[in-house]
Write a protein that holds these residues in place. Structure first.
Motif, PDB file in Angstrom:
ATOM      1  N   GLU A  74       0.855  -1.283   0.067  1.00  0.00           N
ATOM      2  CA  GLU A  74       0.135  -0.112   0.003  1.00  0.00           C
ATOM      3  C   GLU A  74       0.878   1.433  -0.133  1.00  0.00           C
ATOM      4  OE1 GLU A  74      -3.388   0.441  -0.262  1.00  0.00           O
ATOM      5  OE2 GLU A  74      -3.271  -1.982  -0.549  1.00  0.00           O
ATOM      6  N   PRO A  75       0.272   2.346  -0.622  1.00  0.00           N
ATOM      7  CA  PRO A  75       1.021   3.460  -0.506  1.00  0.00           C
ATOM      8  C   PRO A  75       1.504   4.150   0.858  1.00  0.00           C
ATOM      9  CG  PRO A  75      -0.803   3.631  -2.054  1.00  0.00           C
ATOM     10  CD  PRO A  75      -0.905   2.415  -1.139  1.00  0.00           C
ATOM     11  N   GLU A  76       2.636   4.690   1.106  1.00  0.00           N
ATOM     12  CA  GLU A  76       3.180   5.162   2.266  1.00  0.00           C
ATOM     13  C   GLU A  76       3.078   6.636   2.287  1.00  0.00           C
ATOM     14  OE1 GLU A  76       6.862   3.129   3.584  1.00  0.00           O
ATOM     15  OE2 GLU A  76       6.314   1.214   2.411  1.00  0.00           O
ATOM     16  N   SER A  77       3.083   7.085   3.505  1.00  0.00           N
ATOM     17  CA  SER A  77       3.061   8.629   3.603  1.00  0.00           C
ATOM     18  C   SER A  77       4.454   9.157   3.102  1.00  0.00           C
ATOM     19  CB  SER A  77       2.817   8.781   4.966  1.00  0.00           C
ATOM     20  OG  SER A  77       3.932   8.639   6.066  1.00  0.00           O
ATOM     21  N   GLY A  78       5.322   8.470   3.479  1.00  0.00           N
ATOM     22  CA  GLY A  78       6.575   9.415   3.018  1.00  0.00           C
ATOM     23  C   GLY A  78       7.437   8.589   1.713  1.00  0.00           C
ATOM     24  N   PRO A  79       8.254   9.181   1.089  1.00  0.00           N
ATOM     25  CA  PRO A  79       8.851   8.529   0.098  1.00  0.00           C
ATOM     26  C   PRO A  79       9.658   7.211   0.514  1.00  0.00           C
ATOM     27  CG  PRO A  79      10.122  10.412   0.502  1.00  0.00           C
ATOM     28  CD  PRO A  79       8.794  10.432   1.572  1.00  0.00           C
ATOM     29  N   ILE A 105       0.503   1.836 -12.173  1.00  0.00           N
ATOM     30  CA  ILE A 105       0.747   1.595 -10.813  1.00  0.00           C
ATOM     31  C   ILE A 105       0.102   2.675  -9.934  1.00  0.00           C
ATOM     32  CG2 ILE A 105       2.708   1.147  -9.113  1.00  0.00           C
ATOM     33  CD1 ILE A 105       3.912  -0.022 -11.339  1.00  0.00           C
ATOM     34  N   GLY A 106       0.022   3.745 -10.430  1.00  0.00           N
ATOM     35  CA  GLY A 106      -0.394   5.064  -9.835  1.00  0.00           C
ATOM     36  C   GLY A 106       0.777   5.611  -8.928  1.00  0.00           C
ATOM     37  N   ALA A 107       1.939   5.543  -9.355  1.00  0.00           N
ATOM     38  CA  ALA A 107       3.135   6.021  -8.883  1.00  0.00           C
ATOM     39  C   ALA A 107       3.055   7.475  -8.619  1.00  0.00           C
ATOM     40  CB  ALA A 107       4.377   5.863  -9.493  1.00  0.00           C
ATOM     41  N   ARG A 108       3.346   8.094  -7.329  1.00  0.00           N
ATOM     42  CA  ARG A 108       3.468   9.353  -7.046  1.00  0.00           C
ATOM     43  C   ARG A 108       4.948   9.861  -7.206  1.00  0.00           C
ATOM     44  NH1 ARG A 108       0.580   9.322  -1.538  1.00  0.00           N
ATOM     45  NH2 ARG A 108       2.155   7.641  -1.399  1.00  0.00           N
ATOM     46  N   VAL A 109       5.161  10.197  -8.146  1.00  0.00           N
ATOM     47  CA  VAL A 109       6.978  10.968  -8.499  1.00  0.00           C
ATOM     48  C   VAL A 109       6.662  12.300  -8.322  1.00  0.00           C
ATOM     49  CG1 VAL A 109       8.758  10.663  -9.841  1.00  0.00           C
ATOM     50  CG2 VAL A 109       7.000   8.722  -9.894  1.00  0.00           C
ATOM     51  N   LEU A 110       7.734  12.848  -7.615  1.00  0.00           N
ATOM     52  CA  LEU A 110       7.794  14.338  -7.380  1.00  0.00           C
ATOM     53  C   LEU A 110       9.071  14.736  -7.787  1.00  0.00           C
ATOM     54  CD1 LEU A 110       6.597  17.206  -6.631  1.00  0.00           C
ATOM     55  CD2 LEU A 110       7.401  16.610  -4.609  1.00  0.00           C
ATOM     56  N   PRO A 111       9.391  15.607  -8.967  1.00  0.00           N
ATOM     57  CA  PRO A 111      10.774  16.345  -9.019  1.00  0.00           C
ATOM     58  C   PRO A 111      10.793  17.608  -8.053  1.00  0.00           C
ATOM     59  CG  PRO A 111       9.296  16.882 -10.936  1.00  0.00           C
ATOM     60  CD  PRO A 111       8.667  16.055  -9.960  1.00  0.00           C
ATOM     61  N   ILE A 112      11.760  17.715  -7.480  1.00  0.00           N
ATOM     62  CA  ILE A 112      12.268  19.072  -6.666  1.00  0.00           C
ATOM     63  C   ILE A 112      13.514  19.324  -6.947  1.00  0.00           C
ATOM     64  CG2 ILE A 112      10.644  18.473  -4.704  1.00  0.00           C
ATOM     65  CD1 ILE A 112      12.786  17.492  -3.284  1.00  0.00           C
ATOM     66  N   VAL A 129       4.398  11.317  -1.127  1.00  0.00           N
ATOM     67  CA  VAL A 129       4.779  10.882  -2.608  1.00  0.00           C
ATOM     68  C   VAL A 129       5.394   9.482  -2.471  1.00  0.00           C
ATOM     69  CG1 VAL A 129       5.039  13.377  -3.577  1.00  0.00           C
ATOM     70  CG2 VAL A 129       6.943  12.022  -2.155  1.00  0.00           C
ATOM     71  N   ASP A 130       5.697   8.988  -3.475  1.00  0.00           N
ATOM     72  CA  ASP A 130       6.443   7.563  -3.381  1.00  0.00           C
ATOM     73  C   ASP A 130       7.913   7.723  -3.763  1.00  0.00           C
ATOM     74  OD1 ASP A 130       4.054   6.190  -2.883  1.00  0.00           O
ATOM     75  OD2 ASP A 130       3.473   6.489  -5.032  1.00  0.00           O
ATOM     76  N   VAL A 131       8.274   8.553  -4.618  1.00  0.00           N
ATOM     77  CA  VAL A 131       9.448   8.597  -5.317  1.00  0.00           C
ATOM     78  C   VAL A 131       9.794  10.222  -5.326  1.00  0.00           C
ATOM     79  CG1 VAL A 131      11.219   8.287  -6.920  1.00  0.00           C
ATOM     80  CG2 VAL A 131       9.201   6.808  -6.608  1.00  0.00           C
ATOM     81  N   VAL A 132      10.847  10.687  -4.769  1.00  0.00           N
ATOM     82  CA  VAL A 132      11.479  11.934  -4.987  1.00  0.00           C
ATOM     83  C   VAL A 132      12.629  12.015  -5.977  1.00  0.00           C
ATOM     84  CG1 VAL A 132      12.671  13.900  -3.952  1.00  0.00           C
ATOM     85  CG2 VAL A 132      10.519  13.008  -2.820  1.00  0.00           C
ATOM     86  N   VAL A 133      12.709  12.774  -7.083  1.00  0.00           N
ATOM     87  CA  VAL A 133      13.522  13.023  -7.860  1.00  0.00           C
ATOM     88  C   VAL A 133      14.193  14.535  -7.647  1.00  0.00           C
ATOM     89  CG1 VAL A 133      14.798  12.705 -10.186  1.00  0.00           C
ATOM     90  CG2 VAL A 133      12.510  11.461  -9.468  1.00  0.00           C
ATOM     91  N   ALA A 134      15.317  14.500  -7.007  1.00  0.00           N
ATOM     92  CA  ALA A 134      16.037  15.729  -6.570  1.00  0.00           C
ATOM     93  C   ALA A 134      17.416  16.097  -6.888  1.00  0.00           C
ATOM     94  CB  ALA A 134      15.799  16.139  -5.012  1.00  0.00           C
ATOM     95  N   THR A 135      17.586  17.395  -7.158  1.00  0.00           N
ATOM     96  CA  THR A 135      19.172  17.795  -7.115  1.00  0.00           C
ATOM     97  C   THR A 135      19.405  17.859  -5.482  1.00  0.00           C
ATOM     98  OG1 THR A 135      18.102  20.301  -7.147  1.00  0.00           O
ATOM     99  CG2 THR A 135      18.868  19.202  -9.176  1.00  0.00           C
ATOM    100  N   PRO A 136      20.542  17.732  -5.309  1.00  0.00           N
ATOM    101  CA  PRO A 136      21.099  17.647  -4.127  1.00  0.00           C
ATOM    102  C   PRO A 136      20.990  18.941  -3.140  1.00  0.00           C
ATOM    103  CG  PRO A 136      22.710  16.549  -5.395  1.00  0.00           C
ATOM    104  CD  PRO A 136      21.771  17.254  -6.278  1.00  0.00           C
TER     105      PRO A 136
END
Length: 558
Positions: A74-79, A105-112, A129-136
């Protein structure tokens, strides 16, 4: 896992049906070598260290295992996954790819990333969100705010790790990794594998699977698809030589790499003045400007992108056919990254370098490190250029004859003229008009051929070329000024960091830089007096080792 197993399909990788369906909808038929080798151990939960150039399909190699893991519960609250990338363009690119792969899959992906309103990111993180794609840098900002929780992470991916270290993110990455769970799965991809990448892997990866995909095989396992060549020209003839090469090559779309922002702006103006459709891209531009430039390139409104290395990192332009180094890259790794943008997925590409005579030695170094041949070619002559332009006119007319079914309305013109002139003369006059209508005026000045001579660089006692060296503080040399830099050994500043920052952001070359002294909390560097203001202004706009530093003329200098 055999990377040459041509019979393997994505179904053989034990991926979820939702992922297989998405890949089928996207037209992906079989995995690339990096995907075949990386996905199975990642699905088993192993750490992985992968050396793979841009264009080998590595995004899917880590994105699919990440999405497979999301589908397990199941989806989790944090990535549950954090993907660190060097640039905002790559963050968006990776995020978009994951959305496409994980649509069912309904993936919640967020770029920051920086340059985007942080409020939007905060609201998305709060919703979950499930996945965070981020610059450091932006990831560290959110961690400090308490808005990005790392406690639930099960997977961390470092994509283009060498680029992140080159951009000064080493400390940020170390800080982020220290805050992640010890039992996480860690994946590191890098186009090159310098010692500092290997050191990072030893500190943060546990018994990793090691994979190396040669760039020459890229996504197809075929022989090299990038034709590499170089032209030796003097600096004063570079703009004319570039125009000559562009006319002969006639690229569909090309990136022209320059060292500094000023050079990008100047060359873009020169190219547009010569009738090309060029756009500039560098770190001094806002995100809205960058998006507008990329939109013009992708829609064909522009066909040349003139850019610095930093600004072009993370860009993926499907129609790109040529990469042109207006200057020889300062390191073989930079060359690898640049040419990795063409010759992707089996398509042919061209990499061209314009080298000054003194840079010929660096070309040999690049050949040795990359184990690839760079052919030294003669700059096209006026005769070559005229022949090429005639060939393009002939090809355009041939295409019109083969495809245009609306030629009959011009028949009356030809028949009327044929009563007075020979049909061949009529055809010749028509071809001349068509040729001249392209606006391609012949360049009347020949570019002199450069005779290469043995280099006479500074040598050390062992006969090797000596780079910038640290020397004791003393009076400035004639015509030189000394600058104060508000960072030193305590900030891990090295002479090469100062030389790289100055040469990378200004027109001052490394060989023009004089004595360098590194103290604990400051540094002193000699530069030509004529370049003082340019260097001060440029370094105040950029960072050294990832931090802003004080730059001014040394008050103690005479």
């Amino acid at each position: 896992m055999n990377a040459t197993d041509e019979a393997m399909s994505f179904a053989d990788l034990a991926l979820r049906p939702e992922l297989l369906r998405a890949l089928g909808d996207l037209g992906y038929e079989e995995p690339t070598p990096i995907q075949r080798e990386a996905i199975p151990p990642l699905l088993e939960g192993r750490d992985l260290l992968g050396q793979a150039a841009t264009g080998t399909g590595k995004t899917a190699a880590f994105a699919l295992p990440v999405l497979q893991r999301l589908a397990e519960g199941e989806p989790e609250s944090g990535p549950v996954a954090l993907i660190l990338v060097p640039t905002r363009e790559l963050a968006v690119q990776v995020s978009e790819a994951m959305h496409r792969y994980g649509k069912d899959i309904g993936a919640r992906v967020l770029p920051i990333y920086g340059g985007q309103p942080i409020g939007r990111q905060l609201r998305a993180l709060e919703r979950g969100v499930d996945v965070v794609v981020a610059t450091p840098g932006r990831a560290l900002d959110h961690i400090g705010r308490g808005t990005l929780a790392l406690s639930g992470l099960r997977m961390v991916v470092l994509d283009e790790a060498d680029e992140m270290l080159d951009m000064g993110f080493a400390d940020d990455i170390e800080t982020i990794l220290q805050d992640t769970p010890e039992d996480r799965q860690t994946v590191l991809f890098s186009a090159t594998m310098p010692p500092r990448i290997d050191g990072m892997a030893r500190r943060h990866l546990s018994e990793p699977v090691r994979i190396k995909i040669e760039h020459e095989r890229a996504a197809t396992g075929e022989s090299p698809r990038v034709r590499q060549s170089a032209y030796i020209v003097t600096r004063s003839h570079k703009p004319a030589a570039l125009g000559r090469v562009l006319d002969v090559e006639a690229p569909t779309a090309a990136i022209v790499f320059c060292r500094t922002r000023d050079e990008v702006d100047s060359l873009t103006e020169t190219l547009n003045g010569r009738g090309y459709r060029a756009e500039a891209l560098h770190g001094g531009m806002g995100q809205e400007q960058r998006d507008r430039v990329m939109g013009r390139l992708r829609t064909g409104t522009a066909d040349l992108l003139v850019a610095t290395d930093v600004a072009a990192r993370g860009l993926d332009i499907e129609q790109l056919t040529h990469v042109i180094n207006y200057d020889v890259p300062s390191a073989p790794e930079s060359y690898v990254h640049r040419i990795g943008r063409v010759g992707r997925a089996g398509r042919e590409g061209v990499a061209i370098t314009l080298a000054e005579p003194r840079e010929h030695r660096m070309l040999k170094t690049i050949e040795r490190v990359t184990r690839s041949r760079i052919e030294i070619e003669k700059v096209p002559t006026i005769a070559d250029l005229r022949a090429r332009r005639l060939e393009l006119t002939r090809a355009a007319l041939q295409e019109s004859l083969l495809e245009d079914d609306d030629l009959d309305r011009f028949r009356v013109v030809v028949e009327t003229l044929a009563d007075e002139f020979d049909v061949m003369e009529v055809a010749l006059a028509a071809v001349k008009l068509a040729h001249e209508s392209t606006g391609a005026a012949a360049d009347e000045e020949e570019i002199p051929e450069v005779a290469l001579s043995p280099t006479r660089g500074r040598r050390d006692g062992a006969g090797r070329d000596a780079g910038p060296r640290e020397r004791g503080r003393g009076p400035s040399r004639g015509g030189m000024a000394r600058l104060f830099v508000g960072a030193g050994r305590s900030a891990r500043i090295r002479p090469q960091d100062l030389v790289g920052a100055i040469a990378g952001e200004t027109r001052v070359s490394g060989r023009d830089i004089g004595a360098i002294e590194i103290a604990d909390r400051f540094s002193l560097v000699e530069i030509p007096e004529s370049a003082v203001q340019e260097v001060i202004d440029a370094l105040r706009r950029t960072t050294i080792k990832g931090r802003k530093v004080t730059i001014r003329r040394d008050r103690d200098a005479p």
